[in-house]
Design an enzyme around this catalytic site. Structure first.
Site, mmCIF file in Angstrom:
data_model
loop_
_atom_site.group_PDB
_atom_site.id
_atom_site.type_symbol
_atom_site.label_atom_id
_atom_site.label_comp_id
_atom_site.label_asym_id
_atom_site.label_seq_id
_atom_site.Cartn_x
_atom_site.Cartn_y
_atom_site.Cartn_z
ATOM 1 N N ALA A 64 0.859 -1.178 0.000
ATOM 2 C CA ALA A 64 0.000 0.000 0.000
ATOM 3 C C ALA A 64 0.897 1.231 0.000
ATOM 4 C CB ALA A 64 -0.869 -0.024 1.252
ATOM 5 N N GLY A 103 0.589 -5.079 0.779
ATOM 6 C CA GLY A 103 -0.564 -5.074 -0.112
ATOM 7 C C GLY A 103 -0.253 -5.740 -1.441
ATOM 8 N N GLU A 106 -0.719 -9.225 -0.942
ATOM 9 C CA GLU A 106 -2.172 -9.470 -0.821
ATOM 10 C C GLU A 106 -2.869 -9.446 -2.183
ATOM 11 O OE1 GLU A 106 -2.261 -6.436 2.317
ATOM 12 O OE2 GLU A 106 -3.465 -7.859 3.470
ATOM 13 N N GLU A 126 4.403 -5.648 6.945
ATOM 14 C CA GLU A 126 3.624 -4.639 7.669
ATOM 15 C C GLU A 126 4.003 -4.563 9.139
ATOM 16 O OE1 GLU A 126 2.409 -6.693 5.412
ATOM 17 O OE2 GLU A 126 0.766 -5.789 4.266
HETATM 18 C C1 3H9 Z 1 0.646 -2.277 3.449
HETATM 19 O O1 3H9 Z 1 0.847 -2.763 2.384
HETATM 20 C C2 3H9 Z 1 -0.661 -2.338 4.175
HETATM 21 C C3 3H9 Z 1 -1.617 -3.341 3.607
HETATM 22 O O2 3H9 Z 1 -1.415 -4.616 4.172
HETATM 23 C C4 3H9 Z 1 -3.035 -3.017 3.955
HETATM 24 C C5 3H9 Z 1 -3.655 -1.873 3.323
HETATM 25 C C6 3H9 Z 1 -5.112 -1.776 3.624
HETATM 26 N N1 3H9 Z 1 4.607 3.470 0.057
HETATM 27 O O3 3H9 Z 1 13.301 1.779 0.160
HETATM 28 P P1 3H9 Z 1 13.689 2.533 -1.056
HETATM 29 C C7 3H9 Z 1 9.354 4.923 -1.290
HETATM 30 S S1 3H9 Z 1 1.864 -1.406 4.245
HETATM 31 C C8 3H9 Z 1 5.083 4.686 -0.265
HETATM 32 O O4 3H9 Z 1 14.741 3.560 -0.930
HETATM 33 P P2 3H9 Z 1 14.809 0.153 -2.200
HETATM 34 C C9 3H9 Z 1 10.464 5.229 -0.301
HETATM 35 O O5 3H9 Z 1 10.013 6.083 0.715
HETATM 36 C C10 3H9 Z 1 3.228 -1.436 3.124
HETATM 37 N N2 3H9 Z 1 6.380 4.926 -0.583
HETATM 38 O O6 3H9 Z 1 14.062 1.562 -2.267
HETATM 39 C C11 3H9 Z 1 11.493 5.870 -1.199
HETATM 40 O O7 3H9 Z 1 11.091 7.207 -1.405
HETATM 41 P P3 3H9 Z 1 12.186 8.359 -1.596
HETATM 42 C C12 3H9 Z 1 3.942 -2.726 3.125
HETATM 43 C C13 3H9 Z 1 7.210 3.891 -0.578
HETATM 44 O O8 3H9 Z 1 15.018 -0.273 -3.587
HETATM 45 C C14 3H9 Z 1 11.323 5.122 -2.524
HETATM 46 O O9 3H9 Z 1 10.023 4.528 -2.466
HETATM 47 N N3 3H9 Z 1 5.125 -2.639 2.319
HETATM 48 C C15 3H9 Z 1 6.773 2.595 -0.257
HETATM 49 O O10 3H9 Z 1 15.955 0.233 -1.281
HETATM 50 C C16 3H9 Z 1 12.347 4.039 -2.747
HETATM 51 O O11 3H9 Z 1 12.351 3.185 -1.617
HETATM 52 C C17 3H9 Z 1 6.317 -2.306 2.814
HETATM 53 O O12 3H9 Z 1 6.461 -2.103 3.995
HETATM 54 C C18 3H9 Z 1 5.419 2.400 0.060
HETATM 55 N N4 3H9 Z 1 4.918 1.183 0.365
HETATM 56 O O13 3H9 Z 1 13.774 -0.833 -1.498
HETATM 57 C C19 3H9 Z 1 7.462 -2.205 1.843
HETATM 58 N N5 3H9 Z 1 7.841 1.756 -0.338
HETATM 59 O O14 3H9 Z 1 12.983 7.976 -2.783
HETATM 60 C C20 3H9 Z 1 8.167 -0.907 2.017
HETATM 61 C C21 3H9 Z 1 8.883 2.514 -0.704
HETATM 62 O O15 3H9 Z 1 11.378 9.596 -1.733
HETATM 63 N N6 3H9 Z 1 9.215 -0.712 1.062
HETATM 64 N N7 3H9 Z 1 8.510 3.800 -0.851
HETATM 65 O O16 3H9 Z 1 13.007 8.340 -0.329
HETATM 66 C C22 3H9 Z 1 10.395 -1.343 1.074
HETATM 67 O O17 3H9 Z 1 10.645 -2.214 1.876
HETATM 68 C C23 3H9 Z 1 11.444 -0.924 0.089
HETATM 69 O O18 3H9 Z 1 11.083 0.344 -0.375
HETATM 70 C C24 3H9 Z 1 11.634 -1.843 -1.150
HETATM 71 C C25 3H9 Z 1 12.598 -1.166 -2.146
HETATM 72 C C26 3H9 Z 1 12.217 -3.180 -0.674
HETATM 73 C C27 3H9 Z 1 10.335 -2.072 -1.847
#
Ligand code: 3H9
Length: 669
Positions: A64, A103, A106, A126
């Site tokens: 999400a 998400g 999901e 999450e």
């Molecule tokens: C969820 O899904 C809830 C659901 O179950 C229910 C809903 C009802 N959203 O980490 P990076 C941005 S909760 C918005 O440097 P990498 C991040 O801030 C979510 N922004 O890249 C950064 O911005 P900036 C569950 C996001 O290659 C840019 O993207 N998911 C999100 O080192 C690059 O990110 C997670 O917890 C997001 N979800 O790593 C996964 N994700 O450039 C969270 C990233 O402005 N994400 N951004 O600083 C990660 O673990 C890593 O970003 C990922 C890539 C492994 C994907």
């Protein structure tokens, strides 16, 4: 759908829905609207028999959009979109690459079949944001992947590999690494005859007893956190409730966590960590210098640990010591550490050899001539450091970055001992340096922008979370530690015990309190080494050989298993000093300990910001989370200070006679 991040195309009887929402295909409103429209298009077109959902760019949906969590909700909600995909009478296939997270995972569970490239990872992280999968993940995962995998994925938060996903049934098929779309279309055609396979209709697989076993085994790791227990409860609910009731239970728990302070803190840290990598006033046009070879001076605990970071990342290291036996001892410890990791299965034996093979031990500073970055990690004394930097100036090639691992000393003074202060900066690693994630990169007055960019970039490469700090005594972390230590010691004079002060900190969520930390680090650090010169409690402890855990006694007594117990000898020393200082012993409340040891840290944080020694408050939080074990669910001292409220903090500080930072006072109004 011209402005939409979602596009569709038809390949014979298969409709392909593609998301292109850089950087990580987060499932924001526009993506959800587009997915919904894409599905409708597939259902409205009689020629379409199956649907493939895929993403362009570096990853499948990474979850999400976390930035939406604090904004008013926009329909359709993710769970509604996922339900619609699951209800499709035409089979829907998720084509996964990169990381299908939260998400994103999901969405794949709402699809009827899943195909992934071998390098893909699937997870529900999450819990690391203080949440749980809130779009059906806790109910569908136990059905698709089994209870054991579901509880580990949801409560642990680590992703699993595509091959593991295949093994547990979370993925049906592996695609070619470079032919995902074509393979997914072919697989979709195979699925037409099988028809849809809604996850909600599958029975829950596996042994419910594994849930309790998992919870028990991880109780210590989860201490203080709310989200792991909620994740576990939701997976458990899936084992006994009908699907729709399980979903209602999941929703209720998700909302509770979402509204809570812990998730707010953990989401704050997620963004704070990424923000910390950005350097104010330096644009993307400043390029890092290449770092192909690193030199480390000093093969002690710090130097060895620092070297291991680079070796593990495949960067050759030349390590320098003054004497052969110290060099041998240091490199021996490094090898032992690697071998211990291999014994635990974290490394393959050949990786140990690979890493050690990149190490060149030497007794000669001259061997650092071809290094692009040299990190000095010798004794914490200005004169020694200046001498070394003076020598490096004559030895190192032009443009090499010269870094000091000092934890307190003035980088500008060190830089002034060279003819190239623009190449000098601090790289303050935290012990054990091969484990701790934090790196304070200290920017001197004359540090060149590209030198700073290089240090921040290399930090990321070796897996560190780096924060830019300005030159001041102790930089960000240790500077804030000082008022805490001073006050903790005063509290002992006034009647608190080391165990009482430490307990307040441990109950707060720290891994240990100030005195446990002293004992672990060594009470003798910085001691003058004269047992006859006793001016304070520390001198008295050191004079009696109470140097901490390493001598079996410090503020506490330790048994062979290093279990601490209160010490009568220490109490006598404390009583003696208290009597001499004229302090009146009294009952000290836990609240007072918080006000006098934690509030001053917040205050110091404000002073650091006022002086421009940290770029932003969230950087200070990152330092304390990754360098000192501040509980992530409390978001770091500055975030926590805001939660407590500036008014309360100022009142607490003033009650105990502290000078309050101007900016903190202003915030309190
Ligand atoms: C969820 O899904 C809830 C659901 O179950 C229910 C809903 C009802 N959203 O980490 P990076 C941005 S909760 C918005 O440097 P990498 C991040 O801030 C979510 N922004 O890249 C950064 O911005 P900036 C569950 C996001 O290659 C840019 O993207 N998911 C999100 O080192 C690059 O990110 C997670 O917890 C997001 N979800 O790593 C996964 N994700 O450039 C969270 C990233 O402005 N994400 N951004 O600083 C990660 O673990 C890593 O970003 C990922 C890539 C492994 C994907």
């Amino acid at each position: 759908m011209t402005d939409s991040p979602i596009s569709t195309r038809i390949d014979g009887d298969v409709l392909i829905i593609t998301s292109n929402n850089p950087p990580v295909n987060a499932l924001g409103a526009a993506v959800r609207i587009g997915l919904d429209a894409g599905l409708k298009e597939a259902l409205d077109n009689d020629a379409v028999q199956a649907v493939v959902v895929r993403c362009d760019g570096r990853t499948f949906f990474a979850g999400a959009d976390i930035t939406e969590f604090t904004k008013p909700p926009v329909e359709p909600m993710l769970n509604v979109v996922i339900d619609r995909f699951e209800a499709s009478p035409k089979p829907v296939i998720a084509a996964i690459h990169g990381t299908a997270l939260g998400g994103g995972c999901e969405v794949t569970l709402g699809c009827h079949y899943r195909i992934a490239v071998p390098s893909a990872k699937i997870g529900t992280p999450e819990v690391k944001l203080g949440l749980l999968p809130g779009a059906g993940g806790t109910q569908r995962l136990p059905r698709v992947a089994g209870i054991e995998t579901a509880v580990e994925m949801c409560a642990g938060g680590s992703p699993i590999s595509a091959s593991k996903a295949l093994e547990v049934g979370l993925v049906d098929k592996l695609a070619g690494e470079d032919s995902l779309e074509a393979d997914a279309i072919a697989f979709a055609r195979e699925c037409i005859a099988k028809g849809p396979r809604p996850s909600r209709e599958m029975p829950v697989k596996g042994d419910p007893a594994s849930i309790e076993a998992y919870a028990k085994a991880n109780a210590k790791k989860f201490r203080g956190f709310e989200a792991p227990a909620a994740n576990i409860a939701c997976v458990e609910a899936a084992t006994r409730l009908p699907f729709d009731e399980g979903i209602a239970f999941e929703r209720q728990n998700f909302m509770k966590l979402m509204m809570g302070a812990q998730s707010a803190a953990q989401r704050h840290i997620f963004f704070a960590e990424r923000q910390a990598a950005k350097i104010d006033g330096i644009g993307d046009d400043v390029n890092p210098r290449p770092v192909k070879k690193v030199g480390v001076i000093g093969a002690g605990t710090m130097g060895g640990g620092i070297s291991m970071n680079f070796l593990s990342a495949g960067i050759p290291v030349t390590i320098v010591e003054m004497k052969q036996d110290a060099l041998d001892r240091g490199t021996g410890v490094m090898r032992k550490n690697y071998e211990a990791s291999a014994a635990k299965g974290r490394l393959k034996p050949e990786q140990v050899e690979q890493a050690m093979g990149l190490l060149t031990p030497t007794l000669s500073l001259e061997d650092l001539a071809d290094c692009d970055l040299v990190i000095e990690a010798v004794f914490e004394q200005m004169e020694i450091k200046k001498e070394i930097f003076g020598k490096l100036d004559t030895i190192c090639k032009p443009g090499a970055i010269l870094a000091s691992n000092t934890s307190y000393l003035d980088i500008d003074e060190i830089a002034a001992s060279t003819s190239r202060p623009q190449d000098v900066l601090g790289m303050h690693f935290f012990s054990p340096a091969n484990v701790m994630k934090l790196l304070e990169v200290v920017r001197g007055d004359k540090t060149a922008p590209d030198a700073l960019v290089t240090a921040m970039g290399i930090a990321k490469k070796i897996g560190k979370v780096a924060v830019v700090a300005g030159v001041c005594h102790g930089f960000i972390g240790n500077r804030m530690l000082m008022p805490r230590q001073v006050e903790a010691m005063k509290l002992l004079m006034e009647g608190a015990t080391p165990a009482q002060v430490d307990k307040v900190h441990v109950d707060f969520g720290m891994p240990m309190g100030p005195f446990q930390m002293s004992d672990l680090a060594g009470v003798d650090i910085g001691w003058h080494r004269d047992p006859n010169l006793i001016e304070n409690v520390r001198d008295a402890l050191c004079a009696k050989g109470r140097w901490g855990q390493k001598t079996g006694k410090g503020f506490y007594d330790y048994d062979e298993k290093r279990t601490p117990s209160p010490s009568a000898e220490v109490q006598a020393i404390l009583d003696d000093f208290a009597a001499k200082s004229g302090a009146v012993k009294r009952e000290i409340s836990d609240e007072e300990i918080v006000e006098r040891t934690l509030y001053p840290m917040v205050n110091e944080g404000y002073l650091i910001l006022e002086e421009g020694k940290a770029q932003r408050a969230s950087d200070i939080d990152v330092v304390w989370i990754y360098g000192y074990g501040w509980p992530v669910y409390r978001g770091g001292p500055m975030f926590w200070g805001d939660l407590e409220g500036a008014k309360k903090i100022v009142a607490g500080l003033e009650k105990h006679g502290f000078a309050v930072a101007k900016s903190l006072k202003a915030k309190a109004g």
